[in-house]
Design a protein around this motif. Structure first.
Motif, PDB file in Angstrom:
ATOM      1  N   LEU A 151       1.145  -0.918  -0.082  1.00 10.01           N
ATOM      2  CA  LEU A 151       0.027  -0.371   0.367  1.00 10.01           C
ATOM      3  C   LEU A 151       0.980   1.197  -0.071  1.00 10.01           C
ATOM      4  O   LEU A 151       1.778   1.395   0.292  1.00 10.01           O
ATOM      5  CB  LEU A 151      -0.669   0.234   1.351  1.00 10.01           C
ATOM      6  N   VAL A 152       0.710   2.041  -0.973  1.00  8.05           N
ATOM      7  CA  VAL A 152       1.305   3.771  -1.086  1.00  8.05           C
ATOM      8  C   VAL A 152       0.717   4.445  -1.193  1.00  8.05           C
ATOM      9  O   VAL A 152       0.096   4.332  -1.981  1.00  8.05           O
ATOM     10  CB  VAL A 152       2.341   4.073  -1.767  1.00  8.05           C
ATOM     11  N   PHE A 153       0.667   5.275  -0.312  1.00 10.98           N
ATOM     12  CA  PHE A 153      -0.281   6.751  -0.213  1.00 10.98           C
ATOM     13  C   PHE A 153       0.724   7.806  -0.549  1.00 10.98           C
ATOM     14  O   PHE A 153       1.359   8.104   0.305  1.00 10.98           O
ATOM     15  CB  PHE A 153      -1.263   7.160   1.248  1.00 10.98           C
ATOM     16  N   ALA A 154      -0.087   8.355  -1.652  1.00  8.16           N
ATOM     17  CA  ALA A 154       1.150   9.907  -1.180  1.00  8.16           C
ATOM     18  C   ALA A 154       0.057  10.974  -1.767  1.00  8.16           C
ATOM     19  O   ALA A 154      -0.512  10.768  -1.537  1.00  8.16           O
ATOM     20  CB  ALA A 154       2.008   9.818  -2.517  1.00  8.16           C
ATOM     21  N   LEU A 155       0.547  12.208  -1.190  1.00  5.65           N
ATOM     22  CA  LEU A 155       0.069  13.611  -1.858  1.00  5.65           C
ATOM     23  C   LEU A 155       0.767  14.211  -2.512  1.00  5.65           C
ATOM     24  O   LEU A 155       2.115  14.562  -2.289  1.00  5.65           O
ATOM     25  CB  LEU A 155       0.047  14.522   0.531  1.00  5.65           C
ATOM     26  N   SER A 156       0.009  14.824  -3.461  1.00  2.00           N
ATOM     27  CA  SER A 156       0.653  16.297  -3.946  1.00  2.00           C
ATOM     28  C   SER A 156      -0.347  16.495  -4.559  1.00  2.00           C
ATOM     29  O   SER A 156      -1.427  16.902  -5.097  1.00  2.00           O
ATOM     30  CB  SER A 156       0.638  15.249  -5.417  1.00  2.00           C
ATOM     31  N   ILE A 161      -3.078  10.498  -3.341  1.00  2.00           N
ATOM     32  CA  ILE A 161      -2.598   9.046  -4.434  1.00  2.00           C
ATOM     33  C   ILE A 161      -2.355   7.467  -3.054  1.00  2.00           C
ATOM     34  O   ILE A 161      -2.137   7.774  -3.264  1.00  2.00           O
ATOM     35  CB  ILE A 161      -1.162   9.928  -5.103  1.00  2.00           C
ATOM     36  N   SER A 162      -3.751   6.931  -4.383  1.00  2.99           N
ATOM     37  CA  SER A 162      -3.647   5.378  -3.549  1.00  2.99           C
ATOM     38  C   SER A 162      -2.995   4.179  -4.202  1.00  2.99           C
ATOM     39  O   SER A 162      -3.307   4.313  -5.781  1.00  2.99           O
ATOM     40  CB  SER A 162      -4.375   5.198  -2.815  1.00  2.99           C
ATOM     41  N   LEU A 163      -1.779   3.597  -4.131  1.00  3.26           N
ATOM     42  CA  LEU A 163      -1.827   2.982  -5.114  1.00  3.26           C
ATOM     43  C   LEU A 163      -1.408   1.091  -3.686  1.00  3.26           C
ATOM     44  O   LEU A 163      -1.477   1.433  -2.800  1.00  3.26           O
ATOM     45  CB  LEU A 163      -0.453   2.402  -5.505  1.00  3.26           C
ATOM     46  N   GLU A 186       2.486  11.243 -13.236  1.00  2.37           N
ATOM     47  CA  GLU A 186       0.717  11.329 -14.197  1.00  2.37           C
ATOM     48  C   GLU A 186      -0.417  12.399 -13.273  1.00  2.37           C
ATOM     49  O   GLU A 186      -0.969  13.240 -13.593  1.00  2.37           O
ATOM     50  CB  GLU A 186       1.109   9.997 -14.658  1.00  2.37           C
ATOM     51  N   ALA A 187      -0.536  12.080 -11.960  1.00  2.00           N
ATOM     52  CA  ALA A 187      -1.191  13.019 -11.169  1.00  2.00           C
ATOM     53  C   ALA A 187      -0.945  14.284 -10.908  1.00  2.00           C
ATOM     54  O   ALA A 187      -1.589  15.090 -11.095  1.00  2.00           O
ATOM     55  CB  ALA A 187      -1.375  12.616  -9.858  1.00  2.00           C
ATOM     56  N   GLY A 188       0.271  14.675 -11.365  1.00  2.00           N
ATOM     57  CA  GLY A 188       1.087  16.030 -10.828  1.00  2.00           C
ATOM     58  C   GLY A 188       1.280  16.594 -12.374  1.00  2.00           C
ATOM     59  O   GLY A 188       1.369  18.271 -11.945  1.00  2.00           O
ATOM     60  N   THR A 189       1.036  16.294 -13.302  1.00  2.00           N
ATOM     61  CA  THR A 189       0.811  16.914 -14.614  1.00  2.00           C
ATOM     62  C   THR A 189      -0.790  17.618 -14.716  1.00  2.00           C
ATOM     63  O   THR A 189      -1.649  17.015 -14.391  1.00  2.00           O
ATOM     64  CB  THR A 189       1.373  15.891 -15.592  1.00  2.00           C
TER      65      THR A 189
END
Length: 189
Positions: A151-156, A161-163, A186-189
């Motif tokens: 599980l990976v959670f990121a903030l942008s 964002i979750s993976l 990709e989410a940041g573009t």
């Protein structure tokens, strides 16, 4: 923040393009990932719900989720994006980070049915990924079969964002890292 429909369309476009997926993943997206079990513990349930495309609802502007099939046994990558108004993405990221820390073992209501996971740190360098990132490894049995979930959670910015990278037996952490970097870029573009 763009209107909700435009933001939803943007998130769907990001997830549906599948540019740069690691070798062995299909390029056709499927429906978002769903946990194949229900966790008893509230923190674990919050984490699995968010990873399964059901992020926290407070101030949610738009969300989208897809899954890509990998070539490993039972391998899949579930991507989720959720856009929030104001600072709510950062607040929800903090809540998820805290819940990850409060979920040392994932158990199901049907104790003894062969589904339980130990939760540990994921040995993966994700420095420079997004504005913040948290990752955990769930290792155990799913209906008696060896199974692993990363599980990976990121903030942008305003996006959470979750993976989920999962499969039978061992899941390649290096591929998890590739998927996380791809998704955040990709989410940041």
């Amino acid at each position: 923040m763009p209107d909700r429909a435009a933001e939803r369309d943007r998130l769907r476009a990001v997830l549906g393009e599948a540019r740069g997926l690691p070798d062995g993943f299909t390029t056709r997206p499927r429906a978002g990932w769903r946990a194949p079990f229900k966790a008893v513990d509230e923190d674990c349930r919050l984490v699995l719900d968010a990873a399964g495309g059901r992020p926290p609802k407070r101030a949610l502007e738009a969300r989208a989720a897809v899954t890509y099939q990998g070539d490993g046994v039972g391998e899949l990558a579930g991507f989720g994006l959720a856009s929030y108004d104001g600072d709510d993405a950062a607040l929800h990221f903090g809540e998820l980070a805290e819940a990850l820390g409060g979920c040392p073992v994932v158990r199901t209501p049907m104790a003894g049915r062969g589904t339980a996971f130990r939760v540990s740190d994921l040995d993966l360098d994700l420095s420079g990924v997004g504005d913040g990132v948290r990752a955990r490894r769930l290792n155990g049995r799913l209906d008696g079969y060896p199974y692993e979930i990363h599980l990976v959670f990121a903030l942008s910015g305003h996006t959470l964002i979750s993976l989920v990278h999962a499969g039978v037996r061992e899941v390649d952490a290096a591929r998890t890292g590739q998927l996380a970097r791809l998704l955040v870029d990709e989410a940041g573009t």
